[in-house]
Design an enzyme around this catalytic site. Sequence first.
Site, PDB file in Angstrom:
ATOM      1  CB  CYS A  14      -0.897   0.003   1.230  1.00  0.00           C
ATOM      2  SG  CYS A  14       0.048   0.128   2.773  1.00  0.00           S
ATOM      3  CB  CYS A  17       3.976  -0.488   2.411  1.00  0.00           C
ATOM      4  SG  CYS A  17       2.677  -1.517   3.089  1.00  0.00           S
ATOM      5  CG  ASP A 422       2.364   9.061 -30.544  1.00  0.00           C
ATOM      6  OD1 ASP A 422       3.324   9.689 -31.010  1.00  0.00           O
ATOM      7  OD2 ASP A 422       2.008   7.939 -30.956  1.00  0.00           O
ATOM      8  CG  ASP A 603       0.119   3.740 -30.612  1.00  0.00           C
ATOM      9  OD1 ASP A 603       0.684   4.836 -30.814  1.00  0.00           O
ATOM     10  OD2 ASP A 603      -0.017   2.879 -31.487  1.00  0.00           O
ATOM     11  CG  ASP A 607       3.914   7.123 -27.658  1.00  0.00           C
ATOM     12  OD1 ASP A 607       4.624   8.106 -27.874  1.00  0.00           O
ATOM     13  OD2 ASP A 607       3.149   6.634 -28.495  1.00  0.00           O
TER      14      ASP A 607
END
Length: 709
Positions: A14, A17, A422, A603, A607
């Site tokens: 978490c 932590c 992009d 994509d 990227d």
Amino acid sequence: MEQSFHIKVEGMTCGNCALSVSRFLEKRGMTDVSANSASGEVNFTAAKEVNIDAIYKGIQDLGYHVVNPGEAADNHHHGHNHATGNLGKLLIICTVFTVPLLFHMFVGHDNILNNAWLQLSLCLPVYGIGVWHFGKSAFRSLKNGIPNMDVLITMGASAAFIYSVIGMFLFKSSMHQYMFFETTATIITFVLLGNYIEERTANATTSSIKELAALQPSMAKVIMKDSIGKETIMQVESKFLKLNDIVAVNDGDNIPADGIVVEGNANVNESMITGESLPVQKADGALVTGGSVMVDGNLRIRTTAIGESTALAEIIRLVQKAQGAKPPLQKLADKISAVFVPTVLVIAILTFCINFFIADVIFSQSLMRSIAVLVIACPCAMGLATPAAVAVGLGRAARNGILIKGGDTLEKLKNITQIVFDKTGTLTTGDLQIQSFKTQDILEEEMKSIVVGLEHYSSHPIAKSILKQWQSIQPISLFDVKEIKGQGMAGRDEAGNLWKIGTAKLAMGVSDQNFDINLFKNDAWVAGIVLEDALRTDAKETMDVLHSMNFKTVLLSGDRKSKVDTLSKTVGIDIFFAEQSPSQKMDHLENLLQTASTAMVGDGINDAPALAKADIGISLSDATKVAIQSANVILSNNRLSSLPKAIKLGRYTYQTIKQNLFWAFFYNVLAIPLAAMGYLSPIWAALIMAFSDVILVLNSLRLNFRKID
């Protein structure tokens, strides 16, 4: 002299932590500390004289495991799945025991479900799981001076359990008034459900790193020469390549390392590095990048960078660094609970002292009132506030073809003011289309029939695109058709004219770079074709909606300036940057991130670092797996027009979480004083608590009806 460290730490489940590890490192004098609970990655800078083994041992003492570099990838990944699997099993066990406990509230006192020993038997396994699962984390957080939600969960569940056990043994005549075993079980089960949802949607960073690493071919064909100059080709593992080795690369192969072409002609797909959709021609003296794909042709390459020095290895490092630099996942409830936990403990102690020493209330009653404060302050509603809203929000998003990873993404979505796009595969489809053509001293129909005639003999992706679009054109009859490696095709017609199609280099003295394809008649230029990715049909409409929502739009592309300029004007992008490498994209993104909260839509592997670095990474579903793994939001219906919907839904879900948390705390603020003064019996407290959960669920369900179109 300082040195930087990048390590894997298992067991950080978490945000708290991660915060514990960060605080520990900062206390030990480390700088530039970042710990990411989703990926298990920790980055920090240490002075040269620091005993790094002692630092690692300190992290181990906190209850986490520092993974050795060799075992990092596999162990961490499997550990993550294992943890999620365990959580699912624990959740099922707790649910099985909790459901009958809840039913006791709806039956008479003489029903078997109201038998004290049966309730204790049903509650014990759930309480045991709660103490084992949350107690460890609670103890660690207290040890580090950062009390977290797990302290509240352990404390609340224990208070209700102890209260019930005391009631069961000390107040036998009216024990049903003191029995809150169902409260203990409900707290633990609900919070486990929240943790399970969070685990399931956590960002699988290790997967994205593996996807990138998979691009590096495992084998390479090294050309060896003996003393008399006879050549043999030897297959070796890529990791054993040395600088200046000569390697052979054929059709369809991945290039094994960065290098320079010493012999041959080929078309190479470099979209993973540049984002450029068209294959690039490579001949003697050209530079090539490891991991890029040979579309057609044969090359011999002399290696100039190997292993960790290659461009692909650099991209992997960029992704790791960007993911590691993300702020730790930390819910609003966790932040508030740091103050809330000690406050409730102080109120509980004060309640006992004031009742017993000042108000002359008997010891057992004072103790009961004090424990009642803890029962009422139990974080059941707080544990439910985030998962309930997230579950409804993520469910509605999924029905709209939008996958949002984790509740923390929703929190960040509300701050976004600028969106970076992009080009190839994001604003465009990635399918090549003939955008325009120009002819000189030739009729349009004749030009088309010659182009189709020549391209029929080619297996190049560009040839296939042209033939698909001009399939109704009748090809001209040609003879002696041959391929000019890496440059194009040539052939003669019945009149003896020599026709060539391909790059501008096919004929001497012609160097018009404005066309992707050129046609020559007897070495004289007669036509040029401009190819363009087809624009996504909803790109313009999406930009219009985003601008109406006051977003600033930016285009970052590896493509040619002329193409990027035209596209920006067509869809209405505010600012654009063309011909950008991955590292240049990252530099621009860094600058943009300093000015405002930024989302990146992309994509392609080039990227992936930018998607990870941005405040929010958004990917389309037909994007590469790496981009999808690096992104926080995936438009799984592959429609760009889902982007504004995702943002609205993210904002609404975050608003709902805030409303839920407000109610959870408001309930506590109102109920605690009443319990402390003895006006609120634990049975009413439990009813109000159940009612508070119902309110949170109903408020969360409103998300299904909020307007997002």
